[in-house]
Design an enzyme around this catalytic site. Structure first.
Site, mmCIF file in Angstrom:
data_model
loop_
_atom_site.group_PDB
_atom_site.id
_atom_site.type_symbol
_atom_site.label_atom_id
_atom_site.label_comp_id
_atom_site.label_asym_id
_atom_site.label_seq_id
_atom_site.Cartn_x
_atom_site.Cartn_y
_atom_site.Cartn_z
ATOM 1 N N THR A 131 0.837 -1.204 0.000
ATOM 2 C CA THR A 131 0.000 0.000 0.000
ATOM 3 C C THR A 131 0.869 1.250 0.000
ATOM 4 O O THR A 131 0.593 2.216 -0.737
ATOM 5 C CB THR A 131 -0.945 0.014 1.221
ATOM 6 O OG1 THR A 131 -1.775 -1.138 1.192
ATOM 7 C CG2 THR A 131 -1.811 1.269 1.221
ATOM 8 N N GLU A 133 -9.417 -1.419 1.563
ATOM 9 C CA GLU A 133 -8.995 -1.931 2.864
ATOM 10 C C GLU A 133 -8.959 -0.856 3.934
ATOM 11 O O GLU A 133 -9.450 -1.055 5.043
ATOM 12 C CB GLU A 133 -7.611 -2.579 2.723
ATOM 13 C CG GLU A 133 -7.144 -3.294 3.966
ATOM 14 C CD GLU A 133 -5.853 -4.062 3.742
ATOM 15 O OE1 GLU A 133 -5.668 -5.096 4.384
ATOM 16 O OE2 GLU A 133 -5.026 -3.604 2.925
ATOM 17 N N ARG A 175 -0.940 8.790 5.946
ATOM 18 C CA ARG A 175 0.287 8.198 5.404
ATOM 19 C C ARG A 175 0.954 9.137 4.406
ATOM 20 O O ARG A 175 2.179 9.275 4.392
ATOM 21 C CB ARG A 175 -0.035 6.861 4.724
ATOM 22 C CG ARG A 175 -0.332 5.731 5.682
ATOM 23 C CD ARG A 175 -0.431 4.420 4.932
ATOM 24 N NE ARG A 175 -0.550 3.287 5.836
ATOM 25 C CZ ARG A 175 -0.080 2.072 5.567
ATOM 26 N NH1 ARG A 175 0.552 1.848 4.428
ATOM 27 N NH2 ARG A 175 -0.228 1.082 6.414
ATOM 28 N N ARG A 197 -2.440 -15.252 -5.912
ATOM 29 C CA ARG A 197 -3.682 -15.983 -5.667
ATOM 30 C C ARG A 197 -4.554 -15.920 -6.911
ATOM 31 O O ARG A 197 -4.718 -14.864 -7.502
ATOM 32 C CB ARG A 197 -4.429 -15.370 -4.484
ATOM 33 C CG ARG A 197 -3.754 -15.613 -3.137
ATOM 34 C CD ARG A 197 -4.558 -14.980 -2.017
ATOM 35 N NE ARG A 197 -3.943 -15.229 -0.708
ATOM 36 C CZ ARG A 197 -4.380 -14.694 0.426
ATOM 37 N NH1 ARG A 197 -5.424 -13.884 0.408
ATOM 38 N NH2 ARG A 197 -3.772 -14.953 1.555
#
Length: 481
Positions: free
Chosen positions: A237, A261, A270, A408
């Protein structure tokens, strides 16, 4: 309420003029004579006319008369196989398929073959056919949208996206774009070569803020899907935000970030810490007291962020349909939108029936939808993805080092992505404090796939307290590219 007051009447879907135009003496847009004329031209000069119809995007839906649609499909099939379009051969093919009567028998077929027309009128007649088809498509789409609005139990956002897609399909299916010419492509290729010579090594796409990465991928380019994958806690992220920050605050372009998220306020925090260089930990340990220089840096970071055109959407579990709709609206408000960032792919959803039965199918629809959106909006999309536990299970010095197969539900992602970067930090898998201290802040982005350039490692350092990745020179034990 008075007993004489009229009850509110519910609209009768079946009697609505929109859904039943016959009651208003309306007929579907059509041009039977023009359809017959186009088909007649095909029999006169199939090599020219049939090929022009195909390249101009004609489909069976262009023909309103069922008999004409049958003939078009047969004419195209015979053209593809190199077979002649003479009346005898066509009649026999229709007889073999039990379709001769459906086109009016031999008299109906002869009427098409003998219809007086000249191939010089092709362009004019094709445009008439195209216009009628578009009008019918608009009517059909509007009718289906109205019926769905009355009867469907789907979410409003899903209905809106479906309607937008159907309208967009009409334009795409009838817009063949500019005619291809070798001369135009040669001119464009020469222009690109001239730009590369003048650039003196500078990238042609958008800068990510990481010179070695920019050099390998030649910048972020329109229509590309860049997947950045990592295990949890690797900082993916932060890495994506570092790129978005560079584009929004340094390049000064509009940027759209979807955060599935984290709440938007956490992303903004951030960004402020990373931009100002003042860490959250420092503020906590100093009991909220910071010096004038640090306060000045925070103030400047706030001003920069407020002046930027950064758009953040923190809808949890957003569907690919909703994301597409929101991205289109943001681009409408900011026509120079340069990039979309998404955190992260596996938290998105697809609500189609096929997706509900298979997680792999759902991921395939999402990754394919993101690639299509990048092409539609003509901008790059940077999307984060989660890796499975493969890196943690590797022995020895390879522990923690990811591979593309660790993605995945990786099949569709590997296929749709133009670039795939695997992010990892060596210190995270260190056996003890001594090893952890030896590798320090070393991080790496392994460019495992690059459709239009070289692969290889992009050495990075991770400043954990600022949530920022910075470029670094490779260590001696890492080898050279």
């Amino acid at each position: 309420m008075s007993s004489t007051a009229k009850k509110e009447e519910k609209p009768d879907l079946k009697s609505a003029a929109l859904l039943n135009p016959a009651r208003e003496n309306l007929v579907m847009p059509q041009a039977p004579a023009v359809e017959k004329s186009i088909l007649s031209m095909m029999t006169v000069n199939p090599t020219d006319i049939v090929s022009r119809c195909i390249t101009d995007g004609m489909t069976g839906e262009f023909f309103y008369i069922p008999a004409h649609r049958i003939l078009w499909e047969l004419f195209r099939e015979r053209y593809d196989k190199g077979l002649p379009l003479d009346v005898t051969s066509v009649a026999q093919s229709l007889t073999d398929r039990n379709q001769l009567e459906a086109v009016g028998g031999h008299p109906g077929l002869m009427e098409v073959f003998s219809y007086a027309s000249t191939t010089a009128l092709y362009s004019m007649h094709f445009e008439v056919l195209r216009e009628k088809y578009i009008r019918r498509s608009i009517i059909l789409t509007s009718t289906q949208a109205a019926e769905a609005a009355y009867t469907s139990e789907a979410e409003v956002e899903t209905l809106l996206d479906q309607t937008e897609q159907e309208v967009l399909k009409i334009r795409q299916s009838t817009d063949s774009g500019e005619k291809w010419t070798l001369k135009a492509d040669v001119a464009a290729a020469l222009e690109n070569m001239e730009r590369m010579m003048k650039s003196k090594g500078e990238i042609l796409g958008l800068s990510t803020g990481y010179p070695l990465l920019d050099m390998k991928i030649n910048g972020l380019k329109a229509g590309e899907l860049f997947v950045i994958a990592a295990r949890p806690s690797m900082g993916k992220t932060s890495f994506m935000l570092n790129i978005m920050e560079h584009l929004a605050l340094d390049v000064k372009k509009p940027v759209l970030v979807f955060s599935c998220e984290m709440p938007s306020v956490q992303l903004v925090e951030r960004l402020l810490y990373a931009r100002s260089g003042v860490s959250k930990q420092a503020m906590l340990t100093n009991q909220g007291s910071i010096n004038k220089e640090e306060m000045k840096r925070i103030t400047n970071a706030v001003k920069e962020l407020q002046a930027s055109r950064l758009v953040i959407d923190d809808t949890a579990g957003i569907s690919i349909a909703e994301l597409r709709a929101k991205a289109r609206r943001v681009q409408k408000d900011h026509p120079d939108l340069c990039c979309i960032g998404i955190d992260y792919l596996q938290l998105m959803r697809s609500h189609t029936k096929q997706a509900q039965n298979s997680r792999e199918r759902e991921i395939a629809e999402i990754s394919g939808g993101l690639k299509s959106l990048a092409k539609e909006l003509k901008l790059p999309i940077v999307v984060l993805a989660q890796l499975n536990r493969g890196p943690e299970n590797r022995p020895g010095k390879n522990k923690g080092v990811p591979m593309m197969s660790d993605l995945r539900e990786s099949g569709a992602i590997e296929q749709d992505a133009d670039m795939i970067g695997l992010l990892y930090r060596t210190a995270y898998y260190a056996e003890d404090d001594e090893d952890r201290q030896a590798v320090g802040s070393r991080a790496n982005l392994a460019l495992a796939k690059n459709r239009n350039g070289p692969t290889g490692d992009v050495p990075l350092s991770f400043i954990a307290e600022l949530m920022r990745f910075i470029p670094r020179e490779p260590d001696a034990d890492e080898g050279e590219e």
